[in-house]
Design a protein around this motif. Structure first.
Motif, PDB file in Angstrom:
ATOM      1  N   ARG A   1     -12.494   1.891  -0.400  1.00  0.00           N
ATOM      2  CA  ARG A   1     -13.749   2.480  -1.482  1.00  0.00           C
ATOM      3  C   ARG A   1     -14.858   1.468  -1.097  1.00  0.00           C
ATOM      4  O   ARG A   1     -15.962   2.153  -1.065  1.00  0.00           O
ATOM      5  CB  ARG A   1     -13.371   2.090  -2.836  1.00  0.00           C
ATOM      6  CG  ARG A   1     -14.496   2.538  -3.813  1.00  0.00           C
ATOM      7  CD  ARG A   1     -14.075   2.126  -5.256  1.00  0.00           C
ATOM      8  NE  ARG A   1     -13.613   0.926  -5.533  1.00  0.00           N
ATOM      9  CZ  ARG A   1     -14.440  -0.279  -5.495  1.00  0.00           C
ATOM     10  NH1 ARG A   1     -15.781  -0.117  -5.322  1.00  0.00           N
ATOM     11  NH2 ARG A   1     -14.001  -1.499  -5.625  1.00  0.00           N
ATOM     12  N   ILE A   2     -14.940   0.357  -0.980  1.00  0.00           N
ATOM     13  CA  ILE A   2     -15.851  -0.622  -0.670  1.00  0.00           C
ATOM     14  C   ILE A   2     -16.615  -0.077   0.787  1.00  0.00           C
ATOM     15  O   ILE A   2     -17.487  -0.189   0.897  1.00  0.00           O
ATOM     16  CB  ILE A   2     -15.698  -2.022  -0.756  1.00  0.00           C
ATOM     17  CG1 ILE A   2     -15.550  -2.181  -2.164  1.00  0.00           C
ATOM     18  CG2 ILE A   2     -16.628  -2.960   0.155  1.00  0.00           C
ATOM     19  CD1 ILE A   2     -15.030  -3.626  -2.415  1.00  0.00           C
ATOM     20  N   ALA A   3     -15.657   0.093   1.715  1.00  0.00           N
ATOM     21  CA  ALA A   3     -16.048   0.212   3.203  1.00  0.00           C
ATOM     22  C   ALA A   3     -16.973   1.711   2.968  1.00  0.00           C
ATOM     23  O   ALA A   3     -18.054   1.934   3.854  1.00  0.00           O
ATOM     24  CB  ALA A   3     -14.987   0.564   4.249  1.00  0.00           C
ATOM     25  N   ARG A   4     -16.502   2.729   2.433  1.00  0.00           N
ATOM     26  CA  ARG A   4     -17.111   4.029   2.265  1.00  0.00           C
ATOM     27  C   ARG A   4     -18.478   3.649   1.226  1.00  0.00           C
ATOM     28  O   ARG A   4     -19.398   4.368   1.715  1.00  0.00           O
ATOM     29  CB  ARG A   4     -16.314   5.108   1.557  1.00  0.00           C
ATOM     30  CG  ARG A   4     -15.311   5.350   2.547  1.00  0.00           C
ATOM     31  CD  ARG A   4     -14.450   6.631   2.033  1.00  0.00           C
ATOM     32  NE  ARG A   4     -13.631   7.094   3.030  1.00  0.00           N
ATOM     33  CZ  ARG A   4     -13.480   7.761   4.463  1.00  0.00           C
ATOM     34  NH1 ARG A   4     -14.812   8.068   4.857  1.00  0.00           N
ATOM     35  NH2 ARG A   4     -12.366   7.949   4.947  1.00  0.00           N
ATOM     36  N   ASP A   5     -18.497   2.862   0.491  1.00  0.00           N
ATOM     37  CA  ASP A   5     -19.850   2.592  -0.412  1.00  0.00           C
ATOM     38  C   ASP A   5     -20.817   2.256   0.459  1.00  0.00           C
ATOM     39  O   ASP A   5     -21.877   2.099   0.240  1.00  0.00           O
ATOM     40  CB  ASP A   5     -19.378   1.522  -1.442  1.00  0.00           C
ATOM     41  CG  ASP A   5     -18.732   2.158  -2.756  1.00  0.00           C
ATOM     42  OD1 ASP A   5     -18.562   3.501  -2.610  1.00  0.00           O
ATOM     43  OD2 ASP A   5     -18.151   1.471  -3.726  1.00  0.00           O
ATOM     44  N   VAL A   6     -20.418   1.251   1.436  1.00  0.00           N
ATOM     45  CA  VAL A   6     -21.402   0.746   2.492  1.00  0.00           C
ATOM     46  C   VAL A   6     -21.692   1.732   3.680  1.00  0.00           C
ATOM     47  O   VAL A   6     -22.103   1.217   4.696  1.00  0.00           O
ATOM     48  CB  VAL A   6     -21.271  -0.581   2.734  1.00  0.00           C
ATOM     49  CG1 VAL A   6     -21.207  -1.686   1.570  1.00  0.00           C
ATOM     50  CG2 VAL A   6     -20.114  -0.821   3.497  1.00  0.00           C
ATOM     51  N   GLU A   7     -21.237   2.948   3.656  1.00  0.00           N
ATOM     52  CA  GLU A   7     -21.482   4.041   4.384  1.00  0.00           C
ATOM     53  C   GLU A   7     -20.791   3.967   5.539  1.00  0.00           C
ATOM     54  O   GLU A   7     -21.113   4.284   6.839  1.00  0.00           O
ATOM     55  CB  GLU A   7     -22.988   4.111   4.748  1.00  0.00           C
ATOM     56  CG  GLU A   7     -23.756   4.714   3.502  1.00  0.00           C
ATOM     57  CD  GLU A   7     -25.205   5.170   3.486  1.00  0.00           C
ATOM     58  OE1 GLU A   7     -25.657   4.883   4.646  1.00  0.00           O
ATOM     59  OE2 GLU A   7     -25.917   5.244   2.636  1.00  0.00           O
ATOM     60  N   LEU A   8     -19.730   3.016   5.804  1.00  0.00           N
ATOM     61  CA  LEU A   8     -18.998   3.107   6.714  1.00  0.00           C
ATOM     62  C   LEU A   8     -17.671   4.342   6.836  1.00  0.00           C
ATOM     63  O   LEU A   8     -17.685   4.800   5.703  1.00  0.00           O
ATOM     64  CB  LEU A   8     -18.012   1.827   7.150  1.00  0.00           C
ATOM     65  CG  LEU A   8     -18.795   0.738   7.294  1.00  0.00           C
ATOM     66  CD1 LEU A   8     -18.079  -0.610   7.019  1.00  0.00           C
ATOM     67  CD2 LEU A   8     -19.278   0.550   8.431  1.00  0.00           C
ATOM     68  N   PRO A   9     -17.176   4.745   7.912  1.00  0.00           N
ATOM     69  CA  PRO A   9     -16.408   5.842   8.064  1.00  0.00           C
ATOM     70  C   PRO A   9     -14.817   5.642   7.206  1.00  0.00           C
ATOM     71  O   PRO A   9     -14.131   6.455   7.201  1.00  0.00           O
ATOM     72  CB  PRO A   9     -15.890   5.994   9.362  1.00  0.00           C
ATOM     73  CG  PRO A   9     -16.148   4.634  10.139  1.00  0.00           C
ATOM     74  CD  PRO A   9     -17.511   4.307   9.165  1.00  0.00           C
ATOM     75  N   GLY A  10     -14.581   4.339   6.632  1.00  0.00           N
ATOM     76  CA  GLY A  10     -13.619   3.864   6.023  1.00  0.00           C
ATOM     77  C   GLY A  10     -13.355   2.564   6.432  1.00  0.00           C
ATOM     78  O   GLY A  10     -14.205   1.718   7.055  1.00  0.00           O
ATOM     79  N   VAL A  11     -12.091   2.091   6.391  1.00  0.00           N
ATOM     80  CA  VAL A  11     -11.644   0.496   6.744  1.00  0.00           C
ATOM     81  C   VAL A  11     -11.868   0.462   8.160  1.00  0.00           C
ATOM     82  O   VAL A  11     -11.603   1.224   8.954  1.00  0.00           O
ATOM     83  CB  VAL A  11     -10.242   0.105   6.298  1.00  0.00           C
ATOM     84  CG1 VAL A  11     -10.018  -1.001   6.744  1.00  0.00           C
ATOM     85  CG2 VAL A  11     -10.287   0.065   4.598  1.00  0.00           C
ATOM     86  N   ILE A  12     -12.590  -0.748   8.623  1.00  0.00           N
ATOM     87  CA  ILE A  12     -12.893  -0.961  10.051  1.00  0.00           C
ATOM     88  C   ILE A  12     -12.208  -2.350  10.381  1.00  0.00           C
ATOM     89  O   ILE A  12     -12.037  -3.180   9.679  1.00  0.00           O
ATOM     90  CB  ILE A  12     -14.337  -0.821  10.389  1.00  0.00           C
ATOM     91  CG1 ILE A  12     -15.056  -2.246   9.679  1.00  0.00           C
ATOM     92  CG2 ILE A  12     -14.805   0.173  10.172  1.00  0.00           C
ATOM     93  CD1 ILE A  12     -16.498  -2.160  10.188  1.00  0.00           C
ATOM     94  N   ALA A  13     -11.803  -2.461  11.708  1.00  0.00           N
ATOM     95  CA  ALA A  13     -11.215  -3.456  12.408  1.00  0.00           C
ATOM     96  C   ALA A  13     -12.478  -4.574  12.473  1.00  0.00           C
ATOM     97  O   ALA A  13     -13.745  -4.267  12.514  1.00  0.00           O
ATOM     98  CB  ALA A  13     -10.672  -3.416  13.670  1.00  0.00           C
ATOM     99  N   HIS A  14     -12.046  -6.106  12.308  1.00  0.00           N
ATOM    100  CA  HIS A  14     -12.866  -6.830  12.362  1.00  0.00           C
ATOM    101  C   HIS A  14     -13.435  -6.821  13.899  1.00  0.00           C
ATOM    102  O   HIS A  14     -12.948  -6.739  14.702  1.00  0.00           O
ATOM    103  CB  HIS A  14     -12.268  -8.176  12.326  1.00  0.00           C
ATOM    104  CG  HIS A  14     -11.729  -8.545  11.207  1.00  0.00           C
ATOM    105  ND1 HIS A  14     -10.490  -7.951  10.769  1.00  0.00           N
ATOM    106  CD2 HIS A  14     -11.986  -9.352  10.062  1.00  0.00           C
ATOM    107  CE1 HIS A  14     -10.177  -8.229   9.369  1.00  0.00           C
ATOM    108  NE2 HIS A  14     -10.991  -9.164   9.083  1.00  0.00           N
TER     109      HIS A  14
END
Length: 139
Positions: free
Chosen positions: A42-55
């Motif tokens: 949810r947080i990843a998408r809220d900041v306009e990422l495609p979803g959870v991302i690797a470091h």
């Protein structure tokens, strides 16, 4: 590995790295990087990422393993640099994400007995690191 047997353009190897959400949690614990974009969809998408991302540093570190394995000694890697170009989305599936790495000799320095290894690092058909280069001391 013998310096005289190396040639510019020579491939040193390739590999595919499988990345799961569990890998990201373990990396967060080891690195201290608990940014929620690496584990909270949810947080990843809220900041306009495609979803959870690797470091980014996870991706960078995983990619250079190919060079360390080729050199036979992690201490032989004298320098390693890259630029981050795209995130690596890690879906919440058993398959996770895959990072493909190919290493090629990009330059040789006979005076210093070093080889520059250029890495091509992709995920989902997209380059995720550019100018990924490691300088290796060759015995």
């Amino acid at each position: 590995m013998d310096f005289s047997s190396l040639a510019i353009g020579q491939e040193i190897g390739s590999c595919t790295i499988n990345v799961s959400r569990a890998d990201l949690v373990r990396y967060a614990g080891a690195s201290g990087d608990f940014n929620p974009i690496h584990f909270n969809e949810r947080i990843a998408r809220d900041v306009e990422l495609p979803g959870v991302i690797a470091h980014g540093m996870f991706t960078m570190g995983a990619a250079v393993q190919l060079v360390s394995d080729w050199a036979g000694d992690p201490g032989a890697v004298l320098d390693y640099q890259t630029r981050f170009t795209r995130p690596v989305p890690v879906p919440d599936t058993d398959a996770g994400a895959q990072i493909a790495v190919v290493g090629v000799i990009g330059a040789l320095d006979a005076e210093q007995s070093t080889a520059r290894v250029d890495l091509t690092v992709t995920s989902g058909g997209q380059k995720v690191l550019v100018k990924a280069q490691a300088v290796v001391k060759v015995a």
